[in-house]
Design a protein around this motif. Structure first.
Motif, PDB file in Angstrom:
ATOM      1  N   SER A  52       0.841  -1.200   0.000  1.00  0.00           N
ATOM      2  CA  SER A  52       0.000   0.000   0.000  1.00  0.00           C
ATOM      3  C   SER A  52       0.876   1.249   0.000  1.00  0.00           C
ATOM      4  N   GLY A  53       0.308   2.360  -0.438  1.00  0.00           N
ATOM      5  CA  GLY A  53       1.074   3.591  -0.557  1.00  0.00           C
ATOM      6  C   GLY A  53       1.695   4.055   0.744  1.00  0.00           C
ATOM      7  N   ASP A  54       1.059   3.749   1.879  1.00  0.00           N
ATOM      8  CA  ASP A  54       1.595   4.168   3.176  1.00  0.00           C
ATOM      9  C   ASP A  54       2.455   3.079   3.821  1.00  0.00           C
ATOM     10  N   ARG A  55       2.679   1.975   3.102  1.00  0.00           N
ATOM     11  CA  ARG A  55       3.565   0.878   3.516  1.00  0.00           C
ATOM     12  C   ARG A  55       3.042   0.092   4.720  1.00  0.00           C
ATOM     13  N   GLN A  56       1.788   0.292   5.106  1.00  0.00           N
ATOM     14  CA  GLN A  56       1.254  -0.396   6.280  1.00  0.00           C
ATOM     15  C   GLN A  56       0.778  -1.813   5.986  1.00  0.00           C
ATOM     16  N   GLY A  57       0.587  -2.142   4.722  1.00  0.00           N
ATOM     17  CA  GLY A  57       0.095  -3.466   4.380  1.00  0.00           C
ATOM     18  C   GLY A  57       0.196  -3.704   2.893  1.00  0.00           C
ATOM     19  N   VAL A  58      -0.611  -4.633   2.393  1.00  0.00           N
ATOM     20  CA  VAL A  58      -0.583  -4.958   0.971  1.00  0.00           C
ATOM     21  C   VAL A  58      -2.002  -5.084   0.440  1.00  0.00           C
ATOM     22  N   GLY A  59      -2.120  -4.876  -0.859  1.00  0.00           N
ATOM     23  CA  GLY A  59      -3.349  -5.171  -1.571  1.00  0.00           C
ATOM     24  C   GLY A  59      -3.078  -6.309  -2.533  1.00  0.00           C
ATOM     25  N   ALA A  60      -3.973  -7.283  -2.589  1.00  0.00           N
ATOM     26  CA  ALA A  60      -3.850  -8.408  -3.514  1.00  0.00           C
ATOM     27  C   ALA A  60      -5.100  -8.431  -4.384  1.00  0.00           C
ATOM     28  N   HIS A  61      -4.908  -8.440  -5.700  1.00  0.00           N
ATOM     29  CA  HIS A  61      -6.030  -8.374  -6.624  1.00  0.00           C
ATOM     30  C   HIS A  61      -5.798  -9.323  -7.788  1.00  0.00           C
ATOM     31  N   GLY A  62      -6.882  -9.934  -8.255  1.00  0.00           N
ATOM     32  CA  GLY A  62      -6.769 -10.826  -9.397  1.00  0.00           C
ATOM     33  C   GLY A  62      -7.885 -11.842  -9.440  1.00  0.00           C
ATOM     34  N   ASP A  63      -7.585 -12.988 -10.039  1.00  0.00           N
ATOM     35  CA  ASP A  63      -8.563 -14.060 -10.188  1.00  0.00           C
ATOM     36  C   ASP A  63      -9.101 -14.481  -8.818  1.00  0.00           C
ATOM     37  N   PRO A  64     -10.420 -14.563  -8.651  1.00  0.00           N
ATOM     38  CA  PRO A  64     -10.984 -14.874  -7.330  1.00  0.00           C
ATOM     39  C   PRO A  64     -10.482 -16.184  -6.732  1.00  0.00           C
ATOM     40  N   ASP A  65     -10.369 -17.239  -7.545  1.00  0.00           N
ATOM     41  CA  ASP A  65      -9.905 -18.519  -7.011  1.00  0.00           C
ATOM     42  C   ASP A  65      -8.447 -18.437  -6.571  1.00  0.00           C
ATOM     43  N   ALA A  66      -7.619 -17.807  -7.385  1.00  0.00           N
ATOM     44  CA  ALA A  66      -6.206 -17.666  -7.035  1.00  0.00           C
ATOM     45  C   ALA A  66      -6.043 -16.783  -5.805  1.00  0.00           C
ATOM     46  N   LEU A  67      -6.876 -15.758  -5.706  1.00  0.00           N
ATOM     47  CA  LEU A  67      -6.804 -14.871  -4.551  1.00  0.00           C
ATOM     48  C   LEU A  67      -7.118 -15.639  -3.270  1.00  0.00           C
ATOM     49  N   GLY A  68      -8.102 -16.509  -3.342  1.00  0.00           N
ATOM     50  CA  GLY A  68      -8.431 -17.321  -2.181  1.00  0.00           C
ATOM     51  C   GLY A  68      -7.286 -18.222  -1.764  1.00  0.00           C
ATOM     52  N   ALA A  69      -6.470 -18.643  -2.743  1.00  0.00           N
ATOM     53  CA  ALA A  69      -5.358 -19.539  -2.444  1.00  0.00           C
ATOM     54  C   ALA A  69      -4.227 -18.839  -1.705  1.00  0.00           C
ATOM     55  N   VAL A  70      -4.082 -17.518  -1.881  1.00  0.00           N
ATOM     56  CA  VAL A  70      -2.968 -16.808  -1.241  1.00  0.00           C
ATOM     57  C   VAL A  70      -3.413 -15.954  -0.058  1.00  0.00           C
ATOM     58  N   ARG A  71      -4.712 -15.787   0.124  1.00  0.00           N
ATOM     59  CA  ARG A  71      -5.198 -14.895   1.174  1.00  0.00           C
ATOM     60  C   ARG A  71      -4.726 -15.320   2.558  1.00  0.00           C
ATOM     61  N   ASP A  72      -4.898 -16.595   2.892  1.00  0.00           N
ATOM     62  CA  ASP A  72      -4.501 -17.064   4.216  1.00  0.00           C
ATOM     63  C   ASP A  72      -2.997 -16.945   4.421  1.00  0.00           C
ATOM     64  N   LEU A  73      -2.235 -17.086   3.344  1.00  0.00           N
ATOM     65  CA  LEU A  73      -0.788 -16.943   3.443  1.00  0.00           C
ATOM     66  C   LEU A  73      -0.419 -15.534   3.904  1.00  0.00           C
ATOM     67  N   LEU A  74      -1.198 -14.548   3.483  1.00  0.00           N
ATOM     68  CA  LEU A  74      -0.941 -13.164   3.886  1.00  0.00           C
ATOM     69  C   LEU A  74      -1.335 -12.925   5.339  1.00  0.00           C
ATOM     70  N   THR A  75      -2.478 -13.443   5.747  1.00  0.00           N
ATOM     71  CA  THR A  75      -2.949 -13.188   7.112  1.00  0.00           C
ATOM     72  C   THR A  75      -2.253 -14.061   8.145  1.00  0.00           C
ATOM     73  N   ASP A  76      -1.584 -15.125   7.707  1.00  0.00           N
ATOM     74  CA  ASP A  76      -0.866 -15.993   8.640  1.00  0.00           C
ATOM     75  C   ASP A  76       0.438 -15.377   9.133  1.00  0.00           C
ATOM     76  N   ALA A  77       0.763 -14.181   8.683  1.00  0.00           N
ATOM     77  CA  ALA A  77       2.022 -13.550   9.095  1.00  0.00           C
ATOM     78  C   ALA A  77       2.053 -13.285  10.597  1.00  0.00           C
ATOM     79  N   GLY A  78       0.900 -13.080  11.221  1.00  0.00           N
ATOM     80  CA  GLY A  78       0.845 -12.814  12.653  1.00  0.00           C
ATOM     81  C   GLY A  78      -0.582 -12.578  13.099  1.00  0.00           C
ATOM     82  N   ARG A  79      -0.789 -12.573  14.422  1.00  0.00           N
ATOM     83  CA  ARG A  79      -2.148 -12.386  14.941  1.00  0.00           C
ATOM     84  C   ARG A  79      -2.727 -11.031  14.573  1.00  0.00           C
TER      85      ARG A  79
END
Length: 500
Positions: A52-79
């Motif tokens: 993101s522009g303020d460097r606080q996080g990320v945005g992930a955009h694209g195919d809905p099925d592929a997005l679902g495959a990587v979403r948990d990988l992003l949120t698993d970084a920490g509580r």
């Protein structure tokens, strides 16, 4: 398995996590290619992950099925990694109503329908319905006069994180973008490459291959096309044409009209759900614990100083400082986060102004005001003061707010709570409010965290009370606070209640 393109300050860490999970990373940047012993393809990505522009996080955009495959990988970084679905992802065609006209464009209340916000991990993730989102329509992006109350059909051009003060940027005409070529209404071909010689060579190749767009479309070739082979150029145009025609058909089939986008002459054409949604999106906010987890992932690929992502998230200057420090020396992975060094170099310092950025579990961010730094301690504690205006009462304390009262807040880096003590002009204590939150991060210009609802208050008579447990329970039920994070908040609140 998903193909992902990753950019920004979290790229190395996320590349490591993606590869470990069996996903493919494509179009990797030169630093990523140097750091990993892996093959990086050039196929178009299913998902694009950008900081993101303020460097606080990320945005992930694209195919809905592929997005679902990587979403948990992003949120698993920490509580304290929290995620929200993007109600207005790039490429989506949405209906809306103009609610305000500004100097350069109009504010549009978009009808997004469906599910608009979610947070959590895996099967624990729930979602809260969102039926509207705001966007910004520049006057230059629509071929009609725009006035308050107009019904419009628009396409999302640029996305915006929910915690920022930006709105997604909209346009009144269709555009379909690929990595090599984009299609927009018009005719002919344009090469959007700064290098004149490379542009001429690409134009000649396109003429030789007879790669012309279909009637009604203009092809805009992008810089990556310069290095693409003939097969990739042909495939890129074919894919863009298929996507463009599919999108045009979806827009036309919505109500049988082929008038396209822009100002609608019939409000009856307005649809509550997206007219077309070729992409899905999710925004992920990383807290201090998550950044530490990403440090660990990055450390598997290259030398990484303690607090690497925490410092880089603070400012562009701090980010450059991290790169220099890691290039000059081998950082000790088990060293403590150098809070004193970082604040000495980049701030905040005594006398500076510091915002208190109060994140909410639904993705919003509220600035509680700007305070003056009155003390900075090497242990990570920053003390700030704000002079209060009069009127109303202090939340949770039931005490009148009097003009001239002073709020003294103690913000300690990494702590899951912070206290604010309110004092009258005569120095008398009017109460203390302890906010339970994700670990505090004190950046050069702002202290940031996400509020976890439950708090503890100490009134002037010494009475201690824990408040807003019901709001935390409601957030868990709505899916905006994952249960592990909620349980941590409850434990912190219990400890504070006993200590006060």
């Amino acid at each position: 398995m998903a193909r992902a393109r990753v950019r920004g300050i979290y790229a190395t860490a996320l590349t490591a996590r993606l590869l470990d999970a069996g996903h493919e990373v494509v179009d990797a940047s030169p630093p990523i290619r140097r750091r990993f012993d892996a093959a990086f393809g050039t196929d178009p990505p299913d998902v694009r992950i950008e900081t993101s522009g303020d460097r606080q996080g990320v945005g992930a955009h694209g195919d809905p099925d592929a997005l679902g495959a990587v979403r948990d990988l992003l949120t698993d970084a920490g509580r304290d990694a929290l995620a929200w679905a993007d109600p207005a992802p790039p490429g989506a065609v949405l209906d809306g109503e103009v609610t305000e006209t500004l100097g350069g464009g109009a504010v549009v209340d978009l009808r997004v329908g469906g599910e608009g916000g979610e947070s959590g991990e895996g099967e624990e993730a729930a979602s809260a319905p969102a039926t509207a989102a705001e966007g910004y329509l520049p006057y230059s992006a629509v071929d009609a006069r725009v006035e308050t109350g107009d019904a419009v059909r628009v396409q999302v051009r640029e996305y915006a994180a929910p915690w920022t003060d930006r709105r997604p940027e909209l346009a009144g005409e269709l555009r379909v973008g690929g990595d090599l070529v984009a299609l927009e209404p018009g005719s002919g071909t344009r090469v959007d490459v700064r290098d004149d010689e490379a542009a001429r060579e690409l134009s000649g190749m396109l003429d030789l291959l007879d790669l012309d767009p279909p009637d009604g479309w203009r092809a805009v070739w992008r810089p990556p096309a310069v290095d693409a082979d003939t097969e990739a150029l042909s495939a890129g145009l074919d894919a863009a044409v298929d996507a463009a025609e599919e999108l045009r058909a979806a827009v036309a089939s919505g109500d049988g009209s082929e008038s396209g986008l822009g100002v609608l002459d019939d409000r009856g054409r307005l649809r509550d759900a997206p007219v077309a949604a070729p992409n899905a999106g999710v925004w992920v906010w990383f807290g201090r614990e998550s950044r530490s987890g990403l440090d660990d992932a990055r450390r598997t690929a290259t030398a990484t100083m303690p607090g690497h992502h925490r410092v880089k998230a603070g400012s562009a200057d701090a980010s450059a400082g991290v790169d220099l420090a890691e290039a000059l020396c081998e950082p000790a992975p088990d060293a403590e986060f150098p809070f004193a060094v970082v604040t000495d170099a980049f701030g905040p310092r005594e006398g500076d102004a510091l915002r208190i950025d109060h994140g909410k579990p639904d993705g919003r961010l509220i600035t509680l005001g700007e305070a003056t730094v009155t003390g900075v301690d090497p242990d990570g504690t920053v003390t700030v003061e704000r002079e209060m205006s009069g009127g109303g009462t202090y939340d949770g304390l039931g005490v009148d707010r009097v003009a001239g009262d002073v709020a003294e807040t103690s913000l300690k880096e990494g702590r899951w709570w912070y206290p604010t003590t309110y004092r009258g002009r005569d120095g008398s204590v009017r109460g203390t409010y302890v906010n339970v939150c994700t670990p505090v991060e004190v950046f050069p210009d702002a202290a940031r965290y996400v509020d976890l609802h439950v708090d503890v208050v100490k009134r002037p008579d010494g009475t201690v009370e824990r408040v807003d447990d019901d709001e935390l329970d409601e957030s868990v039920a709505a899916g905006t606070v994952p249960e592990p994070l909620a349980e941590k908040a409850r434990r912190v609140a219990s400890a504070l209640e006993n200590a006060l």
